[in-house]
Design an enzyme around this catalytic site. Structure first.
Site, PDB file in Angstrom:
ATOM      1  N   HIS A 232       0.844  -1.204   0.000  1.00 26.24           N
ATOM      2  CA  HIS A 232       0.000   0.000   0.000  1.00 26.24           C
ATOM      3  C   HIS A 232       0.882   1.259   0.000  1.00 26.24           C
ATOM      4  O   HIS A 232       0.636   2.197  -0.754  1.00 26.24           O
ATOM      5  CB  HIS A 232      -0.871   0.072   1.265  1.00 26.24           C
TER       6      HIS A 232
ATOM      7  N   LYS B  15     -17.902  -6.299   7.995  1.00 28.45           N
ATOM      8  CA  LYS B  15     -16.566  -6.906   8.001  1.00 28.45           C
ATOM      9  C   LYS B  15     -16.013  -7.000   9.417  1.00 28.45           C
ATOM     10  O   LYS B  15     -16.238  -6.116  10.237  1.00 28.45           O
ATOM     11  CB  LYS B  15     -15.602  -6.073   7.154  1.00 28.45           C
TER      12      LYS B  15
ATOM     13  N   ARG C  34      -2.444  -6.454  -8.205  1.00 28.86           N
ATOM     14  CA  ARG C  34      -1.360  -7.388  -7.916  1.00 28.86           C
ATOM     15  C   ARG C  34      -1.349  -8.570  -8.860  1.00 28.86           C
ATOM     16  O   ARG C  34      -0.332  -9.201  -9.075  1.00 28.86           O
ATOM     17  CB  ARG C  34      -1.492  -7.919  -6.474  1.00 28.86           C
TER      18      ARG C  34
ATOM     19  N   SER D 146      -2.957  -7.660   2.971  1.00 29.15           N
ATOM     20  CA  SER D 146      -3.283  -7.491   4.393  1.00 29.15           C
ATOM     21  C   SER D 146      -3.727  -8.824   4.981  1.00 29.15           C
ATOM     22  O   SER D 146      -3.434  -9.125   6.147  1.00 29.15           O
ATOM     23  CB  SER D 146      -4.387  -6.451   4.575  1.00 29.15           C
TER      24      SER D 146
HETATM   25  P1  ADP Z   1      -9.975  -3.730   0.358  1.00 30.88           P
HETATM   26  O1  ADP Z   1     -10.601  -4.205   1.615  1.00 30.88           O
HETATM   27  O2  ADP Z   1     -10.737  -2.629  -0.333  1.00 30.88           O
HETATM   28  O3  ADP Z   1      -9.512  -4.791  -0.611  1.00 30.88           O
HETATM   29  P2  ADP Z   1      -7.180  -3.365   0.994  1.00 30.88           P
HETATM   30  O4  ADP Z   1      -6.690  -2.549   2.125  1.00 30.88           O
HETATM   31  O5  ADP Z   1      -6.959  -4.836   1.079  1.00 30.88           O
HETATM   32  O6  ADP Z   1      -8.687  -2.961   0.859  1.00 30.88           O
HETATM   33  O7  ADP Z   1      -6.556  -2.867  -0.386  1.00 30.88           O
HETATM   34  C1  ADP Z   1      -6.736  -1.560  -0.849  1.00 30.88           C
HETATM   35  C2  ADP Z   1      -6.111  -1.410  -2.235  1.00 30.88           C
HETATM   36  O8  ADP Z   1      -4.718  -1.614  -2.166  1.00 30.88           O
HETATM   37  C3  ADP Z   1      -6.606  -2.388  -3.299  1.00 30.88           C
HETATM   38  O9  ADP Z   1      -6.740  -1.696  -4.523  1.00 30.88           O
HETATM   39  C4  ADP Z   1      -5.522  -3.383  -3.424  1.00 30.88           C
HETATM   40  O10 ADP Z   1      -5.462  -3.949  -4.725  1.00 30.88           O
HETATM   41  C5  ADP Z   1      -4.309  -2.514  -3.175  1.00 30.88           C
HETATM   42  N1  ADP Z   1      -3.196  -3.307  -2.680  1.00 30.88           N
HETATM   43  C6  ADP Z   1      -3.174  -4.109  -1.612  1.00 30.88           C
HETATM   44  N2  ADP Z   1      -1.973  -4.708  -1.462  1.00 30.88           N
HETATM   45  C7  ADP Z   1      -1.205  -4.260  -2.498  1.00 30.88           C
HETATM   46  C8  ADP Z   1       0.128  -4.528  -2.941  1.00 30.88           C
HETATM   47  N3  ADP Z   1       0.903  -5.394  -2.288  1.00 30.88           N
HETATM   48  N4  ADP Z   1       0.583  -3.902  -4.045  1.00 30.88           N
HETATM   49  C9  ADP Z   1      -0.233  -3.055  -4.721  1.00 30.88           C
HETATM   50  N5  ADP Z   1      -1.504  -2.769  -4.374  1.00 30.88           N
HETATM   51  C10 ADP Z   1      -1.990  -3.367  -3.273  1.00 30.88           C
END
Ligand code: ADP
Length: 154
Positions: free
Chosen positions: A17, A41, A90, A128
């Site tokens: 992120h 959630k 990803r 995450s």
């Molecule tokens: P959500 O619950 O909306 O999926 P996340 O916090 O898991 O929220 O992810 C938010 C955004 O960050 C998403 O667009 C996800 O694809 C992106 N993201 C998460 N991990 C990575 C990563 N390792 N590299 C690039 N983008 C990421």
């Protein structure tokens, strides 16, 4: 002013992120990293803890703001005057899922565009979900967290 909202759960924020926010900074005047509250959630970290981690890791960057919202993402973007959503890709799985959401947001949000950045290969395996499993299992998640981030107690 080009304003983007980077929405997510950030439970917790990962190195993936943080890298995405830094790469997107030159593209926008402002990026609002916003924790979306979804009452259905279950989270590992509280909203306050997730916000605190965001402040610690990306909140100090010039042009970045940290916030939270409860309504539909498109409505939040309208409130904030944001014309863009920022999301990361990803894998092909992400594209499949994110593509539908981007279409719907553009439709409901009357032209709200989603800008996707392809993850750097070194960050692509980091999610995450996996980081939470590592933490729950008592292992050290430091290599996957933004540099210098201190994890709160949960
Ligand atoms: P959500 O619950 O909306 O999926 P996340 O916090 O898991 O929220 O992810 C938010 C955004 O960050 C998403 O667009 C996800 O694809 C992106 N993201 C998460 N991990 C990575 C990563 N390792 N590299 C690039 N983008 C990421």
């Amino acid at each position: 002013m080009k304003i983007a909202v980077f929405p997510g759960s950030f439970d917790p924020i990962t190195r993936g992120h943080a890298a995405l926010v830094k790469r997107a900074l030159p593209l926008f005047d402002k990026i609002i990293v916003a924790v979306g509250i979804n009452s259905t959630k279950k989270y590992l970290f509280s909203l306050e803890q997730r916000l605190e981690m965001l402040h610690q890791s990306v909140g100090q960057l010039e042009g970045v703001e940290v916030d939270t919202y409860q309504k539909l993402t498109v409505h939040y973007c309208q409130d904030r005057g944001a014309g863009y959503l920022l999301r990361g890709l990803r894998s092909a799985n992400d594209l499949h899922y994110e593509g539908s959401i981007a279409y719907l947001n553009r439709y409901i949000g009357k032209g709200l565009e989603t800008i996707f950045l392809i993850s750097e290969p070194e960050y692509a395996p980091i999610s995450s979900t996996i980081v939470r499993e590592i933490i729950r299992g008592g292992e050290d998640a430091t290599p996957f967290l933004p540099e210098g981030l201190r994890l709160p107690e949960f």
